[in-house]
Design a protein around this motif. Structure first.
Motif, short mmCIF file in Angstrom:
data_model
loop_
_atom_site.label_atom_id
_atom_site.label_comp_id
_atom_site.label_asym_id
_atom_site.label_seq_id
_atom_site.Cartn_x
_atom_site.Cartn_y
_atom_site.Cartn_z
N ARG A 274 0.80 -1.21 0.00
CA ARG A 274 0.00 0.00 0.00
C ARG A 274 0.84 1.27 0.00
O ARG A 274 0.60 2.20 -0.79
N LEU A 275 1.84 1.34 0.87
CA LEU A 275 2.66 2.55 0.90
C LEU A 275 3.55 2.69 -0.33
O LEU A 275 3.64 3.79 -0.90
N PRO A 276 4.22 1.63 -0.80
CA PRO A 276 5.00 1.80 -2.04
C PRO A 276 4.15 2.23 -3.23
O PRO A 276 4.57 3.10 -4.02
N GLN A 277 2.95 1.65 -3.39
CA GLN A 277 2.10 2.03 -4.51
C GLN A 277 1.62 3.48 -4.36
O GLN A 277 1.57 4.23 -5.34
N ALA A 319 7.88 9.00 4.97
CA ALA A 319 8.33 8.83 6.35
C ALA A 319 7.65 7.63 7.00
O ALA A 319 8.26 6.93 7.82
N GLN A 320 6.39 7.39 6.66
CA GLN A 320 5.71 6.21 7.21
C GLN A 320 6.36 4.93 6.72
O GLN A 320 6.53 3.97 7.50
N LEU A 321 6.72 4.87 5.45
CA LEU A 321 7.39 3.68 4.94
C LEU A 321 8.75 3.52 5.61
O LEU A 321 9.15 2.39 5.95
N GLN A 322 9.44 4.61 5.82
CA GLN A 322 10.73 4.54 6.51
C GLN A 322 10.55 3.98 7.92
O GLN A 322 11.35 3.16 8.39
N ALA A 323 9.48 4.40 8.60
CA ALA A 323 9.21 3.89 9.95
C ALA A 323 8.95 2.39 9.93
O ALA A 323 9.40 1.65 10.81
N HIS A 638 9.92 13.15 12.93
CA HIS A 638 9.75 11.98 13.79
C HIS A 638 8.27 11.74 14.11
O HIS A 638 7.86 10.60 14.35
N SER A 639 7.49 12.80 14.12
CA SER A 639 6.08 12.65 14.49
C SER A 639 5.30 11.86 13.45
O SER A 639 4.22 11.33 13.75
N ILE A 640 5.79 11.78 12.20
CA ILE A 640 5.06 11.05 11.16
C ILE A 640 4.98 9.58 11.50
O ILE A 640 3.97 8.92 11.23
N ALA A 641 6.02 9.05 12.13
CA ALA A 641 5.98 7.65 12.58
C ALA A 641 4.97 7.45 13.70
O ALA A 641 4.68 6.32 14.09
N GLY A 642 4.40 8.55 14.21
CA GLY A 642 3.35 8.46 15.21
C GLY A 642 2.11 7.75 14.71
O GLY A 642 1.22 7.43 15.50
N ALA A 643 2.03 7.50 13.41
CA ALA A 643 0.94 6.67 12.90
C ALA A 643 0.99 5.29 13.53
O ALA A 643 -0.04 4.62 13.67
#
Length: 681
Positions: A274-277, A319-323, A638-643
């Motif tokens: 989902r994130l890569p697409q 950033a979410q994919l990185q997390a 860093h807050s984006i990984a808060g997902a």
């Protein structure tokens, strides 16, 4: 643990249950606040009067973001980026986006074409009713039963007050709890103040999700009712001094969505598919919009809002994919899952979700292209499908309709459908041609759906044909089709209506499969997992964000990273020093002209340790006295990984200092009347 019932109770009566929080994190519902943690850490516990004042002063922008009443005359404060669509829609004759806008009298305030504000009035726990209605059901039966109950509960809640009331059935804790949220609707919303784009987005994409920051990301609106400025009863007073380092602040807002309760299998699908697409889609969309913008000033203005939001989304998803590529995160999630499995060896919920995720992987691309409209990046297709489906759904009993066409949802649908927002056909043609090419790329040129959409033409030629012949840009034509119902829509030969008609059956089938074979089994499994979590942790849990009112606590504080201390404040002097002479690091002319009049040491932006996510934009930060001491507008990277999880050492929210807003209004924008209204009790 069985959810506590609160049948028919006003919000004020929900503020009684104690809870023990596990950490300084969480987006807490108002019926389950971290009282013990607040008391232990800060010696503070908000009483019923404080909470009532906060809740009745805060708002939700129906299409995203948070806001608050900040005067007795209905003045509303939110972020400039939350109001960008409104300003762009009002810029047909004058470029308010880049020139700014100040209404110095009520008569100069401009109505936003499609904006709606919601104020939460009541929460009612309906878990028992929902659990009983869904008991023993699965697949399509589960979906239909839930849909019918949603229609019943929301329609009964709205009653005969549809123009002024909105009700949402809200799922919490993975479906272990259901609540009915009743809102007051305000759809006469007028623009009062907007700084120039260069001030609101100073630093652009390079500075986005970074700190230090130097932006005036604030806008003022006014809510009207019956043609008169609203008197909301409760509002927040600006505290010019803001807050000091280490001082407790409480965020009241509507965080959009988090995935902290997802299983390992669901996170793996996010990471692998989902994130890569989604990243690929937004990266190519950004390139298309940037290329269009380079064609001239007019084209750049047309694409400005879309490009801004696309760049923001791209940064979030990256950033979410990185997390999710952090092995440590998955180790922690696997450990949590193993502990829950150990607590109930017979639990099959995790395996049920894993099987459903395999189905999701098969459906994902066509579902995104058709039902989620990634193949049709233009409002024209949404108008067509909304009109087509509304005509069919409104002939069915309310309980059998798709949720977005149930009676309680129709006022919001009509607001969007009949918006007078301007459309630029040359721009829409470019967007549509690009997205049709993405459809062909995703499904293949020989796919029957692709052939049905393109009709033997190239994406460019097909987009040109559709835009050349459509009449859906005419608001009155859309209104006639709506009022004429199924007969009028069936008789329409508008090419977008014809396209929506041809794709409706396969698109509905994809939706049916996604709901019955993915969402339903995952919802049932999530409920089982949530019940197990309740048994383990009780009410120390907070639910994933759901774009509903939440409280988050924290303090004004910088952070340490790579041996460097990041200070919590910036000021006007640093903003001028940050200029390079070229966009996006160029302050507007109004700022540079006013420089000598400014107190350059006035705080501009600051960071705090609040646990926030998208949707919190525009949230007020309140001090112990219930005064507005900051306006949230972003988070650090860093807050984006808060997902997925919260790290108090690194996660920071970014806010505008109230003194900065007051100085800008008085010394840059010559609007002392607005500054006085913000300070008037």
């Amino acid at each position: 643990m069985k959810p506590r019932a609160a049948l028919g109770c006003p919000l004020l009566w929900l503020l009684c249950g104690p809870a023990v929080s596990r950490a300084a994190e969480g987006m807490w519902t108002f019926d389950n606040l971290p009282r013990a943690q607040l008391q232990a850490r800060y010696g503070f516990e908000p009483d019923a009067a404080w909470l009532r004042h906060a809740m009745r002063s805060t708002l939700r922008l129906a299409d995203g973001c948070s806001a608050s009443f900040v005067s007795a005359q209905g003045l509303v404060l939110s972020n400039a980026h939350c109001v960008l669509d409104c300003v762009q829609n009002l810029s047909a004759r004058r470029d308010h986006v880049n020139e700014g806008f100040v209404a110095r009298t009520r008569g100069e305030e401009l109505r936003c074409p499609s904006m709606e504000l919601n104020r939460l009035e009541e929460i009612r726990d309906v878990s028992a009713s929902v659990t009983e209605a869904l008991a023993g059901k699965s697949g399509t039966d589960y979906v239909e039963a839930r849909r019918a109950l949603q229609a019943q509960l929301e329609s009964e809640c709205v009653g005969d007050q549809a123009p002024r009331r909105r009700c949402d059935l809200v799922e919490l804790y993975g479906g272990a709890q259901y609540q009915l949220y009743r809102y007051q609707r305000y759809d006469d919303v007028r623009l009062v103040f907007w700084p120039e784009y260069a001030a609101a987005f100073f630093g652009g994409d390079p500075d986005n999700f970074n700190f230090p920051r130097y932006t005036l990301d604030a806008a003022l609106l006014r809510a009207y009712q019956d043609g008169q400025a609203l008197q909301p009863g409760e509002h927040l007073r600006l505290q010019p001094r803001g807050a000091q380092p280490g001082e407790l602040l409480l965020s009241i807002g509507n965080p959009g969505h988090t995935d902290r309760q997802l299983t390992v299998a669901q996170l793996q699908t996010l990471r692998a598919l989902r994130l890569p697409q989604t990243l690929l889609y937004y990266a190519e969309r950004r390139a298309m919009l940037a290329q269009y913008s380079r064609a001239g000033a007019r084209q750049a203005n047309y694409a400005q809002a879309d490009l801004t939001f696309t760049e923001n989304s791209l940064k979030v998803y990256r950033a979410q994919l990185q997390a999710l590529n952090d092995d440590g995160l998955f180790e922690r999630k696997r450990a949590e899952e193993a502990a829950l499995r150990k607590a109930d060896a017979g639990l099959t919920a995790f395996d049920d979700i894993a099987r459903a995720e395999q189905t999701l992987r098969r459906l994902y691309l066509p579902y995104q292209m058709l039902e989620q409209r990634r193949a049709f990046f233009t409002p024209y297709f949404k108008f067509a499908r909304d009109l087509l489906r509304a005509a069919a759904e409104r002939e069915r009993p309310n309980a059998q309709r798709l949720p977005e066409f149930q009676d309680a949802a129709l006022p919001t649908l009509q607001r969007r459908l009949f918006s007078a927002s301007p459309l630029r056909d040359a721009y829409e043609e470019t967007k549509l041609a690009w997205s049709l090419a993405k459809l062909r790329e995703a499904l293949g040129a020989d796919d029957p759906l692709v052939q049905q959409v393109l009709r033997g033409q190239s994406p460019d030629a097909r987009a040109s044909q559709l835009l050349r012949k459509t009449r859906l840009g005419d608001v009155e034509y859309r209104r006639r089709l709506w009022q004429g119902g199924a007969q009028a829509v069936a008789a329409s030969d508008d090419p977008f209506i014809e396209l929506a008609r041809a794709l409706d059956a396969p698109s509905r089938e994809l939706r049916r499969q996604m709901e019955a074979d993915v969402e339903a089994p995952e919802a049932l499994a999530a409920q089982a997992i949530a019940r197990l979590r309740f048994a383990q942790y009780g009410r120390s849990l907070y639910p994933d964000a759901s774009f509903t009112l939440r409280l988050s606590y924290g303090e004004l504080r910088g952070w340490e990273e790579n041996g460097r201390s990041v200070a919590p404040f910036t000021d006007f002097a640093a903003a001028f020093a940050h200029q390079t002479g070229a966009a996006p690091f160029l302050l507007p002319e109004s700022w540079n002209r006013a420089r000598a009049r400014l107190a350059l040491d006035t705080p501009l932006n600051f960071v705090s340790s609040h646990d926030i996510v998208g949707g919190n934009s525009g949230s007020p930060l309140l001090n112990r006295q219930g005064e507005l001491a900051g306006l949230l507008f972003d988070g650090n990277r860093h807050s984006i990984a808060g997902a997925y999880e919260y790290d108090e050492a690194l996660n920071r929210s970014i806010a505008l200092h109230p003194a900065a807003l007051l100085q800008a209004l008085t010394r840059i924008y010559a609007a002392p009347g607005l500054a006085a209204e913000l300070l008037d009790d």
